[in-house]
Design a protein around this motif. Sequence first.
Motif, PDB file in Angstrom:
ATOM      1  N   VAL A 127       0.847  -1.185   0.000  1.00  0.00           N
ATOM      2  CA  VAL A 127       0.000   0.000   0.000  1.00  0.00           C
ATOM      3  C   VAL A 127       0.883   1.237   0.000  1.00  0.00           C
ATOM      4  N   ASP A 128       0.571   2.189  -0.868  1.00  0.00           N
ATOM      5  CA  ASP A 128       1.367   3.409  -0.969  1.00  0.00           C
ATOM      6  C   ASP A 128       0.986   4.419   0.111  1.00  0.00           C
ATOM      7  N   SER A 129       1.832   5.429   0.245  1.00  0.00           N
ATOM      8  CA  SER A 129       1.675   6.437   1.296  1.00  0.00           C
ATOM      9  C   SER A 129       0.354   7.180   1.206  1.00  0.00           C
ATOM     10  N   ASP A 130      -0.145   7.384  -0.011  1.00  0.00           N
ATOM     11  CA  ASP A 130      -1.295   8.258  -0.224  1.00  0.00           C
ATOM     12  C   ASP A 130      -2.636   7.527  -0.216  1.00  0.00           C
ATOM     13  N   VAL A 131      -2.684   6.419   0.486  1.00  0.00           N
ATOM     14  CA  VAL A 131      -3.915   5.649   0.640  1.00  0.00           C
ATOM     15  C   VAL A 131      -4.484   5.899   2.035  1.00  0.00           C
ATOM     16  N   TYR A 132      -5.805   5.877   2.126  1.00  0.00           N
ATOM     17  CA  TYR A 132      -6.483   6.164   3.389  1.00  0.00           C
ATOM     18  C   TYR A 132      -7.630   5.175   3.579  1.00  0.00           C
ATOM     19  N   LEU A 133      -7.562   4.358   4.627  1.00  0.00           N
ATOM     20  CA  LEU A 133      -8.637   3.425   4.917  1.00  0.00           C
ATOM     21  C   LEU A 133      -9.802   4.149   5.578  1.00  0.00           C
ATOM     22  N   PHE A 134     -11.022   3.854   5.124  1.00  0.00           N
ATOM     23  CA  PHE A 134     -12.203   4.481   5.711  1.00  0.00           C
ATOM     24  C   PHE A 134     -13.245   3.457   6.154  1.00  0.00           C
ATOM     25  N   ARG A 135     -12.990   2.181   5.857  1.00  0.00           N
ATOM     26  CA  ARG A 135     -13.851   1.096   6.299  1.00  0.00           C
ATOM     27  C   ARG A 135     -12.986  -0.003   6.904  1.00  0.00           C
ATOM     28  N   GLU A 136     -13.631  -0.912   7.587  1.00  0.00           N
ATOM     29  CA  GLU A 136     -12.906  -2.015   8.199  1.00  0.00           C
ATOM     30  C   GLU A 136     -12.256  -2.884   7.127  1.00  0.00           C
ATOM     31  N   LEU A 137     -10.994  -3.208   7.338  1.00  0.00           N
ATOM     32  CA  LEU A 137     -10.294  -4.189   6.513  1.00  0.00           C
ATOM     33  C   LEU A 137     -10.222  -5.480   7.322  1.00  0.00           C
ATOM     34  N   ALA A 138     -11.076  -6.416   6.970  1.00  0.00           N
ATOM     35  CA  ALA A 138     -11.194  -7.673   7.694  1.00  0.00           C
ATOM     36  C   ALA A 138     -10.791  -8.825   6.778  1.00  0.00           C
ATOM     37  N   ALA A 139     -10.686 -10.022   7.360  1.00  0.00           N
ATOM     38  CA  ALA A 139     -10.269 -11.183   6.581  1.00  0.00           C
ATOM     39  C   ALA A 139     -11.203 -11.435   5.412  1.00  0.00           C
ATOM     40  N   GLU A 140     -12.511 -11.199   5.605  1.00  0.00           N
ATOM     41  CA  GLU A 140     -13.444 -11.456   4.517  1.00  0.00           C
ATOM     42  C   GLU A 140     -13.246 -10.503   3.343  1.00  0.00           C
ATOM     43  N   ALA A 268     -19.073   8.689  -6.031  1.00  0.00           N
ATOM     44  CA  ALA A 268     -19.937   7.947  -6.942  1.00  0.00           C
ATOM     45  C   ALA A 268     -19.284   6.668  -7.446  1.00  0.00           C
ATOM     46  N   ASN A 269     -17.961   6.584  -7.368  1.00  0.00           N
ATOM     47  CA  ASN A 269     -17.234   5.405  -7.840  1.00  0.00           C
ATOM     48  C   ASN A 269     -16.860   4.434  -6.734  1.00  0.00           C
ATOM     49  N   VAL A 270     -17.225   4.756  -5.506  1.00  0.00           N
ATOM     50  CA  VAL A 270     -16.919   3.861  -4.392  1.00  0.00           C
ATOM     51  C   VAL A 270     -17.879   2.675  -4.415  1.00  0.00           C
ATOM     52  N   LEU A 271     -17.313   1.460  -4.405  1.00  0.00           N
ATOM     53  CA  LEU A 271     -18.103   0.233  -4.410  1.00  0.00           C
ATOM     54  C   LEU A 271     -18.209  -0.331  -3.002  1.00  0.00           C
ATOM     55  N   PRO A 272     -19.176  -1.200  -2.764  1.00  0.00           N
ATOM     56  CA  PRO A 272     -19.332  -1.770  -1.421  1.00  0.00           C
ATOM     57  C   PRO A 272     -18.079  -2.483  -0.904  1.00  0.00           C
ATOM     58  N   GLN A 273     -17.268  -3.081  -1.799  1.00  0.00           N
ATOM     59  CA  GLN A 273     -16.097  -3.813  -1.335  1.00  0.00           C
ATOM     60  C   GLN A 273     -14.871  -2.916  -1.136  1.00  0.00           C
ATOM     61  N   HIS A 274     -14.954  -1.648  -1.526  1.00  0.00           N
ATOM     62  CA  HIS A 274     -13.833  -0.735  -1.312  1.00  0.00           C
ATOM     63  C   HIS A 274     -13.707  -0.406   0.175  1.00  0.00           C
ATOM     64  N   VAL A 275     -12.483  -0.541   0.682  1.00  0.00           N
ATOM     65  CA  VAL A 275     -12.221  -0.206   2.083  1.00  0.00           C
ATOM     66  C   VAL A 275     -11.290   0.992   2.215  1.00  0.00           C
ATOM     67  N   ALA A 276     -10.749   1.476   1.083  1.00  0.00           N
ATOM     68  CA  ALA A 276      -9.767   2.563   1.128  1.00  0.00           C
ATOM     69  C   ALA A 276      -9.983   3.527  -0.025  1.00  0.00           C
ATOM     70  N   LEU A 277      -9.520   4.752   0.188  1.00  0.00           N
ATOM     71  CA  LEU A 277      -9.547   5.798  -0.827  1.00  0.00           C
ATOM     72  C   LEU A 277      -8.118   6.175  -1.180  1.00  0.00           C
ATOM     73  N   HIS A 278      -7.909   6.549  -2.429  1.00  0.00           N
ATOM     74  CA  HIS A 278      -6.555   6.866  -2.889  1.00  0.00           C
ATOM     75  C   HIS A 278      -6.605   8.053  -3.834  1.00  0.00           C
ATOM     76  N   ILE A 279      -6.000   9.159  -3.417  1.00  0.00           N
ATOM     77  CA  ILE A 279      -5.798  10.304  -4.291  1.00  0.00           C
ATOM     78  C   ILE A 279      -4.298  10.390  -4.565  1.00  0.00           C
ATOM     79  N   GLN A 280      -3.917  10.201  -5.807  1.00  0.00           N
ATOM     80  CA  GLN A 280      -2.504  10.147  -6.178  1.00  0.00           C
ATOM     81  C   GLN A 280      -1.758  11.383  -5.672  1.00  0.00           C
TER      82      GLN A 280
END
Length: 306
Positions: A127-140, A268-280
């Motif tokens: 994962v690069d520096s410019d990534v930000y988690l906004f939801r739980e990252l779980a095993a599933e 608008a492009n965030v999907l249910p399985q997305h757990v992180a956001l990334h602005i380059q």
Amino acid sequence: MSHPPIAIVTPTYRNDFDYVKDLCSSLDEHCSVPFQHILIVPESDRSMFNVLRSPQRIVMSKEEVLRKHGFFRLPLPKRLHIPGLLDRRFKEQWYRPGVGRLSGWVVQQLIKLAAPDYTDSEVMIFVDSDVYLFRELAAENLYIDGALKLTQKPIHAGMTSHIGWHRNALELIGEKNFDGPLFNYIGQLICWRRDVLLSLQQRITEVTGEHWMLALARKRDISEYILYGLFVEAALDPQEHGHVFDPAGLTCSYWTPEAHFKAESMAANVLPQHVALHIQSTISMSLEARKNTLDEVVRLQAGRAS
């Protein structure tokens, strides 16, 4: 099903320190699987990043990883400034006898591919520096029926660099006659398996007749993610690699600057399985504007879910 601790690997440097602080905070808040976060930085930046160390976060230097393979960083100044005459910034340069100079971009790829040298984890997430988690990252989020997700998206004809990386990867793994569709494996929160990565290293050594890292350094024009993904796709039996291809990935990314970009566009492009956001990070956007945008995307997502 229980899963072993994962290694989350972030190569970075001082210019991205503020991004890394936010990444670390978001990982600590949202990652619910046992993990060790490995920050890999130039030796000269190590003291800056040491403040981020914790029981689950360590800081290593690039030199630690590469020195034993014969690579060393050229002692160039970061900036040469002579008022009124010269103002030049120097990009990171490395050197390896028998190879010559290497850019920091190539070196960063070698560091990821050398992950078994510095972690014993069976699963590695890059994962690069410019990534930000906004939801739980779980095993599933990482597995489907015990198989580790591997991001895979189509390559179209206009992606000329990707096509070149694909061609070079096939040469390195000895699959020159592969004629399947072209896929892109580049992204964020990219998951690799240790056993597959070790097999990839061995395959490159066998095909090229020299140590895998030296062969890749000579090739130069590679993508570590396409190399790994294509090895899984083209060279391994599905029962061997323990991966399942994932067309959506775990991250919603914004790569290209737009004159009227708004948080609503990204949300608008965030999907249910997305757990992180990334602005380059190379996009011209102040740190404050970036944080405000991410906060707004998160707020919009929370509103949709309620």
